[in-house]
Design an enzyme around this catalytic site. Structure first.
Site, PDB file in Angstrom:
ATOM      1  N   HIS A   1       0.849  -1.181   0.000  1.00  0.00           N
ATOM      2  CA  HIS A   1       0.000   0.000   0.000  1.00  0.00           C
ATOM      3  C   HIS A   1       0.882   1.227   0.000  1.00  0.00           C
ATOM      4  CE1 HIS A   1       0.904  -0.571   4.287  1.00  0.00           C
ATOM      5  NE2 HIS A   1       0.773   0.734   4.376  1.00  0.00           N
TER       6      HIS A   1
ATOM      7  N   SER B   1       1.723   5.314   1.116  1.00  0.00           N
ATOM      8  CA  SER B   1       1.533   6.364   2.117  1.00  0.00           C
ATOM      9  C   SER B   1       2.721   7.323   1.996  1.00  0.00           C
ATOM     10  CB  SER B   1       1.426   5.752   3.526  1.00  0.00           C
ATOM     11  OG  SER B   1       2.595   5.027   3.843  1.00  0.00           O
TER      12      SER B   1
ATOM     13  N   HIS C   1      12.120  -5.674  33.429  1.00  0.00           N
ATOM     14  CA  HIS C   1      11.553  -4.732  32.463  1.00  0.00           C
ATOM     15  C   HIS C   1      12.695  -4.141  31.646  1.00  0.00           C
ATOM     16  CE1 HIS C   1      12.539  -2.257  35.991  1.00  0.00           C
ATOM     17  NE2 HIS C   1      12.743  -1.274  35.122  1.00  0.00           N
TER      18      HIS C   1
ATOM     19  N   SER D   1      14.702  -1.182  29.119  1.00  0.00           N
ATOM     20  CA  SER D   1      14.988   0.223  28.868  1.00  0.00           C
ATOM     21  C   SER D   1      16.467   0.317  28.477  1.00  0.00           C
ATOM     22  CB  SER D   1      14.678   1.060  30.115  1.00  0.00           C
ATOM     23  OG  SER D   1      14.836   2.429  29.828  1.00  0.00           O
TER      24      SER D   1
END
Length: 1010
Positions: free
Chosen positions: A551, A553, A693, A695
């Site tokens: 597509h 864009s 987590h 980062s």
């Protein structure tokens, strides 16, 4: 009673004059020159109050040599200085607020439009109370100028129109020219009033006055017209462009006097069968619609002169088109025509026929017999053979056709790309057609496309444009480097049956190591990276990025930190960096319940960089590790991370008290020391720890105690570039100034390349800037520039710094100082503008203070003027030519004044330029001989001779630009392109000048056509 009222009004007026200075900035009245320019806009009917307007009838030349009209007398200027509100009696209030005040000044005013309205009411503009129209607001009343109402420049134009009609109906019904924006929410109420305007001659109901967040024009809400509009017997001009019409309103066919009809940029699929009933129609434009066929009655438009049906979906033409005997220009480009009828040979008045970007496989040889034909554009079709009568004509354009190629057999292999149609688009084109057979497309900017057979099931019109990157919506991530302009492809979101391949050239990041180049696409809400391949052209050595998409864009090319990615299942996995394989992340079994995607990036930092940035030889740091995931949920079990120890540190000589593990957020704004919160294990070369987590993670080895602040500053400096500013003047033309912001390592090569043509001061001192940061250049101390440039903000040139794109502009400077007696010693200063949102707080704080915005200042000297053009006050130095307007309405025009400005900068190489413009050797020799005593006359004669010969050619401006480039005058070519681009923007954005002066009917028609 009357005397008391008058005294009260005078007192209120006096108070408003005092208050006007309170909220109108002093910059609005800096000099007599500004006041003079404003007073020149006063309509003739209001000049009666200027007692000495005609006392100075002679024309006064502007700094660029253009005649600018009579100066108002001293009385008018003095009164405006004493009473600022007096200007509102002369110039419409909305123009004052929109044009005289800059954006920041308007924002600083307490609702300036409302305040101006109150001021106008207190001043009693046009004596409303004595005319019995007290219900109509004074500001709205000021929009009513003679027989015109130009309300499309106001956001609430329809509301103003309704108020005027309610309060001053007697005057409104006599309006002959009306302009309204169909982006207004009160459009429906306004349409009901239109049938009452029996004297209306020109009606413009146009959209495109508002834009979306990407800068694209938004279509208006108009879908139909009231039936009673057909009773407007005087209406000759109707413009319904940029709206949402799916069918042509039937009332239009009942307009007996209609001559000009524009319905471009709508959604029309067909025209009414009785369209030919518009017997007086001379101009019809329906470009950029969805027309699939034309009614046979179109041939009944006997007086039609211009017909524009470009960029539709026409597959065939009715033979009745050949009955348009008065047609001089026919534009059928950008359709799906495979053939054209032989009846077109009957159009004996035809001068220009545009058929490019169709599917033509044949053209009738009879077109060569058209006596007045001066342009036949057949580019980018499927023509394999052209009749010799047509091919030999000098005004036929055939580029982009498979001429001479054999017809491919139906059994040919679809993968054989050599059998595909090839399209080569010029710089002035913005669309092409793709069929189910596929094609290869090459744009003038170097971008290539490959549409495989079957990618589009039906013929599809593709639109494209390249945009300058705007930091407001081109959001770069940390440590990203922009390598190309933005490519927009339309229609957005349309899915192809097969992947379309795109090749985008980019600036090679030769100094960026351990990075990768990717094509990034914008979905309308967020940017994402595509799988990208990198190639280098053998002949040109240019680098191109190759990607495949389903597509269209927006697309751009960036250089980013190398990204390694993997899927983490419940069974766990291992991810390591391809930049430094010793950096590993281990996911144990049971770390997640659902499969998630994890990305890893590494920024290597050398010991020399850390020492330079911290000024501490004892500081060491590991590579920066960035981990991210597509889930907001932390991992169920700790993830094991292995990082190399800082350079020079091993497990044998490690002092654990000096080692710090830092954790930073994804924006790098805060860095926390988490050494005491995790269990660090050491081997001979690595440190291992566990987290839940993701980062940024960074190992530091230093004697400093509070390492978080130091790491934050170092991280910030790693994102900045050291640059120098350059300001050079062309040797042959010192008024041509080149400004450039150059990274430190490129300064010497750039200066070496420019030293033959330019001279100037040494580069500025080194300063630091972020990728995508805005800065401005301001000319000071007697040097000025054209304030109408599209990149000029508050009198300063706007730049956006991108380290690998050219931050360069060539501009033409002038000076209000009389240079016949002395040189002008001025300067150009560079100032910071908007800072990227993600800049750390310390960087913002460091930029505060009285000189925080100033970056550098470089001297500019304009030498004393020599008597180059003689003492003759005539700007053409004795030459007398008819007025010139080169170009067309869509791209803008070049006038006599523009050509004169160009002539002043052309030197002894004028003969080379003349040859590139297409003049013969005999013409050039004759020009040189006839003006052998004066070089300036030779240049003027050459330019204006060429202009007269090509005044009817719509492509003459592009030919002039090409000739300038081929002659080595890129500076002049850039200026012409800037003028043309400004005209194109004004056309596309539908910005129209507020016409307040009484003009002739011929001028009214010309304005209506624009």
């Amino acid at each position: 009673m009357t005397e008391d009222c008058t005294n009260e009004q005078q007192l209120q007026k006096k108070n408003w004059n005092r208050e006007a200075w309170a909220w109108l900035p002093r910059a609005a009245f800096p000099s007599s020159r500004r006041i003079w320019r404003l007073l020149r806009l006063v309509p003739p009917r209001r000049r009666s109050c200027l007692q000495t307007w005609q006392e100075v009838p002679e024309l006064s030349p502007s700094p660029r040599g253009r005649a600018v009209g009579p100066r108002p007398g001293l009385w008018a200027r003095d009164r405006v200085r004493r009473e600022p509100s007096f200007l509102l009696l002369l110039v419409p209030a909305a123009w004052w607020c929109c044009r005289c005040l800059t954006a920041w000044q308007v924002r600083a005013c307490p609702d300036p439009v409302d305040e101006t309205q109150k001021m106008a009411e207190l001043l009693g503009l046009r004596d409303e109370c004595r005319e019995g129209a007290s219900g109509a607001p004074a500001l709205a009343a000021s929009c009513l100028a003679d027989n015109r109402l130009n309300l499309d420049v106001y956001p609430d134009g329809c509301c103003r129109f309704v108020r005027l009609f309610e309060g001053r109906q007697g005057e409104v019904v006599r309006v002959e020219f009306l302009r309204l924006s169909t982006n207004d929410h009160l459009l429906g109420t306004t349409l009901g009033i239109l049938p009452h305007l029996k004297h209306l001659k020109s009606l413009v109901l146009k959209g495109g006055h508002t834009r979306d967040e990407f800068g694209s024009c938004q279509h208006g809400s108009l879908t139909s017209l009231p039936l009673d509009v057909g009773n407007l017997s005087c209406l000759t001009h109707l413009d319904l462009s940029f709206n949402s019409l799916s069918t042509l309103p039937g009332c239009i066919l009942h307009l007996p006097s209609l001559r000009v009809l524009l319905v471009s940029h709508n959604s029309l699929v067909t025209l009414p069968e009785d369209f030919g009933s518009l017997s007086k129609l001379t101009f019809f434009s329906a470009m950029k619609n969805q027309l699939k066929n034309l009614p046979q009655s179109i041939g009944e438009l006997a007086v039609l002169r211009d017909l524009d049906l470009s960029e539709n979906a026409l597959e065939f033409l009715p033979k009745e088109v050949g009955n348009l005997h008065n047609c001089t220009e026919l534009d059928l480009s950008g359709n799906r025509l495979s053939s054209i009828p032989d009846s077109l040979a009957n159009l004996k008045s035809l001068r220009r026929l545009h058929l490019h970007s169709n599917l033509l496989v044949t053209v009738p040889a009879s077109l060569a017999s058209l006596p007045d034909l001066s342009r036949l554009d057949l580019q980018n079709n499927c023509l394999r053979a052209v009749p010799p009568e047509i091919q030999t004509l000098p005004f036929v354009h055939l580029r982009g056709n498979p001429l001479g190629e054999t017809e491919p057999s139906p059994q040919a292999d679809e993968s054989n790309a050599r059998g595909l149609r090839r399209l080569f688009l010029t710089s002035g084109e913005d669309s092409f057609t793709v069929t189910s057979e596929g094609c290869r497309v090459a744009l003038a900017c170097g971008i290539h496309f490959y549409f495989p057979p079957g990618a589009a099931s039906d013929p599809l019109q593709i639109y494209f444009r390249t945009l300058a990157p705007d930091p407001r919506w081109v959001k770069l991530r940390h440590h990203d480097v922009l390598l190309s302009r933005v490519l927009e492809l339309q229609p957005h979101g349309l899915k192809f049956q097969q992947e379309v391949q795109i090749w985008m050239p980019y600036a090679s990041p030769q100094t960026l190591h351990q990075r990768e180049v990717v094509v990034r696409t914008f979905s309308g809400q967020s940017w994402s990276d595509l799988r990208t391949g990198v190639e280098q052209k053998r002949k040109s050595k240019k680098h191109v990025a190759h990607c495949s998409v389903l597509h269209f864009s927006w697309f751009l090319v960036v250089s980013r930190l190398v990204q390694n990615e993997c899927k983490v299942p419940t069974e766990g996995t291992l991810l390591f960096s391809s930049v430094d394989p010793s950096i590993k992340v281990t996911f144990p079994p049971g770390v997640t319940e659902e499969t998630r995607s994890v990305k890893l990036q590494v920024l290597p930092v050398s010991a020399e960089e850390i020492e330079e940035l911290t000024a501490d030889a004892g500081c060491r740091a590991s590579p920066l590790l960035c981990l991210s995931q597509d889930s907001l949920v932390d991992f169920l079990r700790p993830v094991r991370i292995q990082l190399p120890l800082p350079p020079g540190v091993t497990g044998l000589n490690l002092d654990r008290s000096r080692l710090h593990l830092l954790h930073g957020d994804l924006e790098g704004q805060t860095w926390d020391d988490i050494t005491s919160q995790v269990v660090l294990e050491f081997t001979h070369l690595y440190a291992v720890f566990e987290v839940t987590h993701f980062s940024w993670y960074w190992l530091w080895y230093t004697t400093k105690t509070y390492i978080g602040g130091i790491a934050k500053k170092v991280y910030e400096r790693l994102r900045m570039y050291q640059v120098n500013f350059i300001a050079l003047q062309r040797k042959k033309d010192p008024e041509q100034v080149l400004l450039q912001c150059v990274p430190k390592h490129k300064v010497d090569p750039v200066l070496k390349k420019l030293q033959d043509r330019y001279r100037g001061p040494e580069p500025s001192d080194m300063v630091e800037m972020f990728e995508g940061e805005q800065f401005f250049a301001a000319f000071e101390h007697g040097i000025s520039i054209d304030m109408d440039r599209p990149d000029c903000v508050d009198g300063r040139l706007s730049f956006i710094f991108y380290s690998h794109l050219k931050n360069m502009k060539e501009i033409y400077v002038t000076s209000p100082v009389d240079r016949k007696g002395q040189a002008v010693k001025g300067q150009v200063s560079f100032y910071r503008g908007a800072v990227p949102e993600s800049v750390p707080e310390d960087a913002r704080r460091r930029r505060k203070g009285p000189d925080s915005l100033w970056l550098a200042t470089l001297p500019i000297k304009l030498p004393r003027l020599k008597s180059r053009w003689g003492e003759n006050p005539s700007p053409l130095n004795g030459f007398s030519f008819p007025p010139l307007n080169l170009g067309n309405a869509e791209t803008g025009y070049l006038t006599q004044a523009n050509l004169l400005s160009i002539a002043r900068r052309v030197g002894a190489d004028w003969q080379t330029l003349g040859l590139h413009l297409g003049l013969t050797y005999q013409q050039i020799e004759r020009i040189g001989y006839n003006n052998r005593e004066d070089l300036n006359k030779q240049i003027l004669d050459m330019l204006f001779s060429w202009a007269q010969q090509n005044s009817e050619d719509p492509d003459c401006v592009s030919k002039l630009i090409t000739a300038m480039k081929e002659s080595g005058r890129q500076d002049i070519a850039d200026e012409v392109e800037t003028i043309i681009e400004l005209g194109r923007q004004k056309y596309r954005e539908s910005i129209r000048r507020v016409g307040l002066e009484q003009e002739s009917s011929a001028e009214d028609s010309a304005i209506a056509m624009m």
